[in-house]
Design an enzyme around this catalytic site. Structure first.
Site, PDB file in Angstrom:
ATOM      1  N   ASN A   7       0.849  -1.202   0.000  1.00 40.12           N
ATOM      2  CA  ASN A   7       0.000   0.000   0.000  1.00 40.12           C
ATOM      3  C   ASN A   7       0.881   1.247   0.000  1.00 40.12           C
ATOM      4  OD1 ASN A   7      -2.024   1.879   0.249  1.00 40.12           O
ATOM      5  ND2 ASN A   7      -2.230   1.608   2.472  1.00 40.12           N
ATOM      6  N   LYS A   9       0.005   4.304  -0.179  1.00 37.18           N
ATOM      7  CA  LYS A   9      -0.640   5.485   0.406  1.00 37.18           C
ATOM      8  C   LYS A   9      -0.493   6.661  -0.573  1.00 37.18           C
ATOM      9  CE  LYS A   9       0.867   3.624   4.816  1.00 37.18           C
ATOM     10  NZ  LYS A   9       0.115   3.473   6.023  1.00 37.18           N
ATOM     11  N   HIS A  86      -9.671   1.787   4.827  1.00 35.25           N
ATOM     12  CA  HIS A  86      -8.348   1.806   5.456  1.00 35.25           C
ATOM     13  C   HIS A  86      -8.392   2.763   6.645  1.00 35.25           C
ATOM     14  CE1 HIS A  86      -4.084   2.683   6.057  1.00 35.25           C
ATOM     15  NE2 HIS A  86      -3.845   1.520   5.480  1.00 35.25           N
ATOM     16  N   GLU A  88      -6.565   5.043   7.633  1.00 30.48           N
ATOM     17  CA  GLU A  88      -6.278   6.459   7.348  1.00 30.48           C
ATOM     18  C   GLU A  88      -7.493   7.149   6.718  1.00 30.48           C
ATOM     19  OE1 GLU A  88      -2.625   5.655   5.296  1.00 30.48           O
ATOM     20  OE2 GLU A  88      -1.722   5.093   7.207  1.00 30.48           O
ATOM     21  N   GLU A 153      -6.035  -5.034  10.442  1.00 31.58           N
ATOM     22  CA  GLU A 153      -4.906  -4.153  10.708  1.00 31.58           C
ATOM     23  C   GLU A 153      -5.184  -3.367  11.989  1.00 31.58           C
ATOM     24  OE1 GLU A 153      -2.775  -2.622   7.056  1.00 31.58           O
ATOM     25  OE2 GLU A 153      -4.801  -1.889   6.734  1.00 31.58           O
ATOM     26  N   GLY A 159       2.024   2.060  10.594  1.00 34.67           N
ATOM     27  CA  GLY A 159       3.026   3.118  10.468  1.00 34.67           C
ATOM     28  C   GLY A 159       3.737   3.473  11.765  1.00 34.67           C
ATOM     29  N   SER A 195       2.865  -2.395  10.261  1.00 34.98           N
ATOM     30  CA  SER A 195       4.323  -2.358  10.470  1.00 34.98           C
ATOM     31  C   SER A 195       5.024  -3.673  10.132  1.00 34.98           C
ATOM     32  CB  SER A 195       4.645  -1.935  11.903  1.00 34.98           C
ATOM     33  OG  SER A 195       4.213  -0.612  12.128  1.00 34.98           O
TER      34      SER A 195
HETATM   35  C1  PEP Z   1      -1.004   0.036   5.712  1.00 33.88           C
HETATM   36  O1  PEP Z   1      -0.852   1.105   5.116  1.00 33.88           O
HETATM   37  O2  PEP Z   1      -2.048  -0.633   5.568  1.00 33.88           O
HETATM   38  C2  PEP Z   1       0.056  -0.440   6.602  1.00 33.88           C
HETATM   39  C3  PEP Z   1      -0.063  -1.616   7.158  1.00 33.88           C
HETATM   40  O3  PEP Z   1       1.106   0.409   6.770  1.00 33.88           O
HETATM   41  P1  PEP Z   1       2.494   0.054   7.527  1.00 33.88           P
HETATM   42  O4  PEP Z   1       2.973  -1.255   6.994  1.00 33.88           O
HETATM   43  O5  PEP Z   1       3.388   1.199   7.196  1.00 33.88           O
HETATM   44  O6  PEP Z   1       2.176  -0.049   8.998  1.00 33.88           O
END
Ligand code: PEP
Length: 257
Positions: A7, A9, A86, A88, A153, A159, A195
């Protein structure tokens, strides 16, 4: 077949995308690779092995919705998947479970596969409400029919460099699977994210009902993304890695300190 979603972003340009696709083309793997890109980078992928995913979709069809990108428009780019809800989007655009479900239905109507993201906040996690929250989100966001993917998630892990524990992941993925099974949707792939890097991915690969991963930060560059594929290849039953020279420093899956 395991799935790996990168992803991006709100990052990346055409040169970055082409570089990533070239690097992925040199990697021999059975893993289903999906790149979740900004709208500006969705078109122009001719590689059949790499699928493209949008990061959002309009709740509305084509029409007077200035700034919205409809399912039909996404489909037209050649993208096959779309992220829904998501964290965000939920935090920055106040997207609710109801909106997520509408968007998932809209994606399916347009021949796209929604990847529906669910996850608890830090305070919900700390107050031990994870199971209740995830069960509600799953039931409220997922459609009753059509093909979709679920991505668990934890919002506090996205992040932040902090990952959930193996036990927590196992418990939640089993619960998600059990709920989907009661609805006859047990074939739905369930991804884990938050992460994930080449250093920690092996902790989670062989957990039952972890069908793959969604990776944000570490998916932006071949040097950090390809080593995740290498690790997944090594840990899944039919390894087929053509060793690359990317990210040598990241090859080992280290124990947590
Ligand atoms: C994500 O954007 O869904 C995500 C898991 O980001 P990260 O791996 O940076 O935590």
């Amino acid at each position: 077949m395991k799935i790996l979603v990168g992803n991006w972003k709100s990052n990346g340009n055409m040169a970055d995308k082409n570089k990533m696709i070239r690097a992925l083309e040199r990697t021999n793997t059975d893993i289903k690779i999906i790149l979740s890109l900004p709208y500006t980078l969705l078109s122009g992928n001719n590689n059949k092995k790499i699928a493209i995913c949008a990061q959002d979709i309009s709740e509305h069809p084509n029409g007077p919705f200035t700034g919205d990108i409809s399912g039909q428009m996404i489909k037209d780019t050649g993208a096959k998947y779309v992220l829904i809800g998501h964290s965000e989007r939920r935090t920055n655009h106040q997207e609710t479970d109801k909106i997520a479900k509408n968007k998932a239905i809209m994606a399916i109507k347009n021949g796209l596969i929604p990847i529906i993201c669910i996850g608890e906040t830090l305070s919900e996690y700390k107050s031990k409400k994870t199971k209740t929250i995830i069960k509600k989100m799953l039931l409220d966001c997922t459609p009753d029919s059509g093909k979709f993917i679920v991505a668990y998630e934890p919002r506090w892990a996205i992040g932040t460099g902090i990952t959930a524990t193996k036990t927590d992941v196992q418990t939640i993925h089993q619960m998600i699977f059990d709920i989907l099974k009661t609805k006859g949707q047990e074939k739905t792939p369930i991804l884990f994210g938050g992460s994930i890097t080449a250093k920690n991915v092996c902790e989670f690969i062989n957990i039952p009902h972890v069908d793959g991963f969604i990776v944000g930060g570490a998916s932006l560059k071949p040097a950090t993304f390809l080593p995740i594929i290498d690790q997944m290849n090594k840990k899944t039953s039919k390894p087929k890695t053509k060793v690359t020279n990317h990210g040598k420093q990241n090859r080992k899956c280290k124990k947590r300190s």
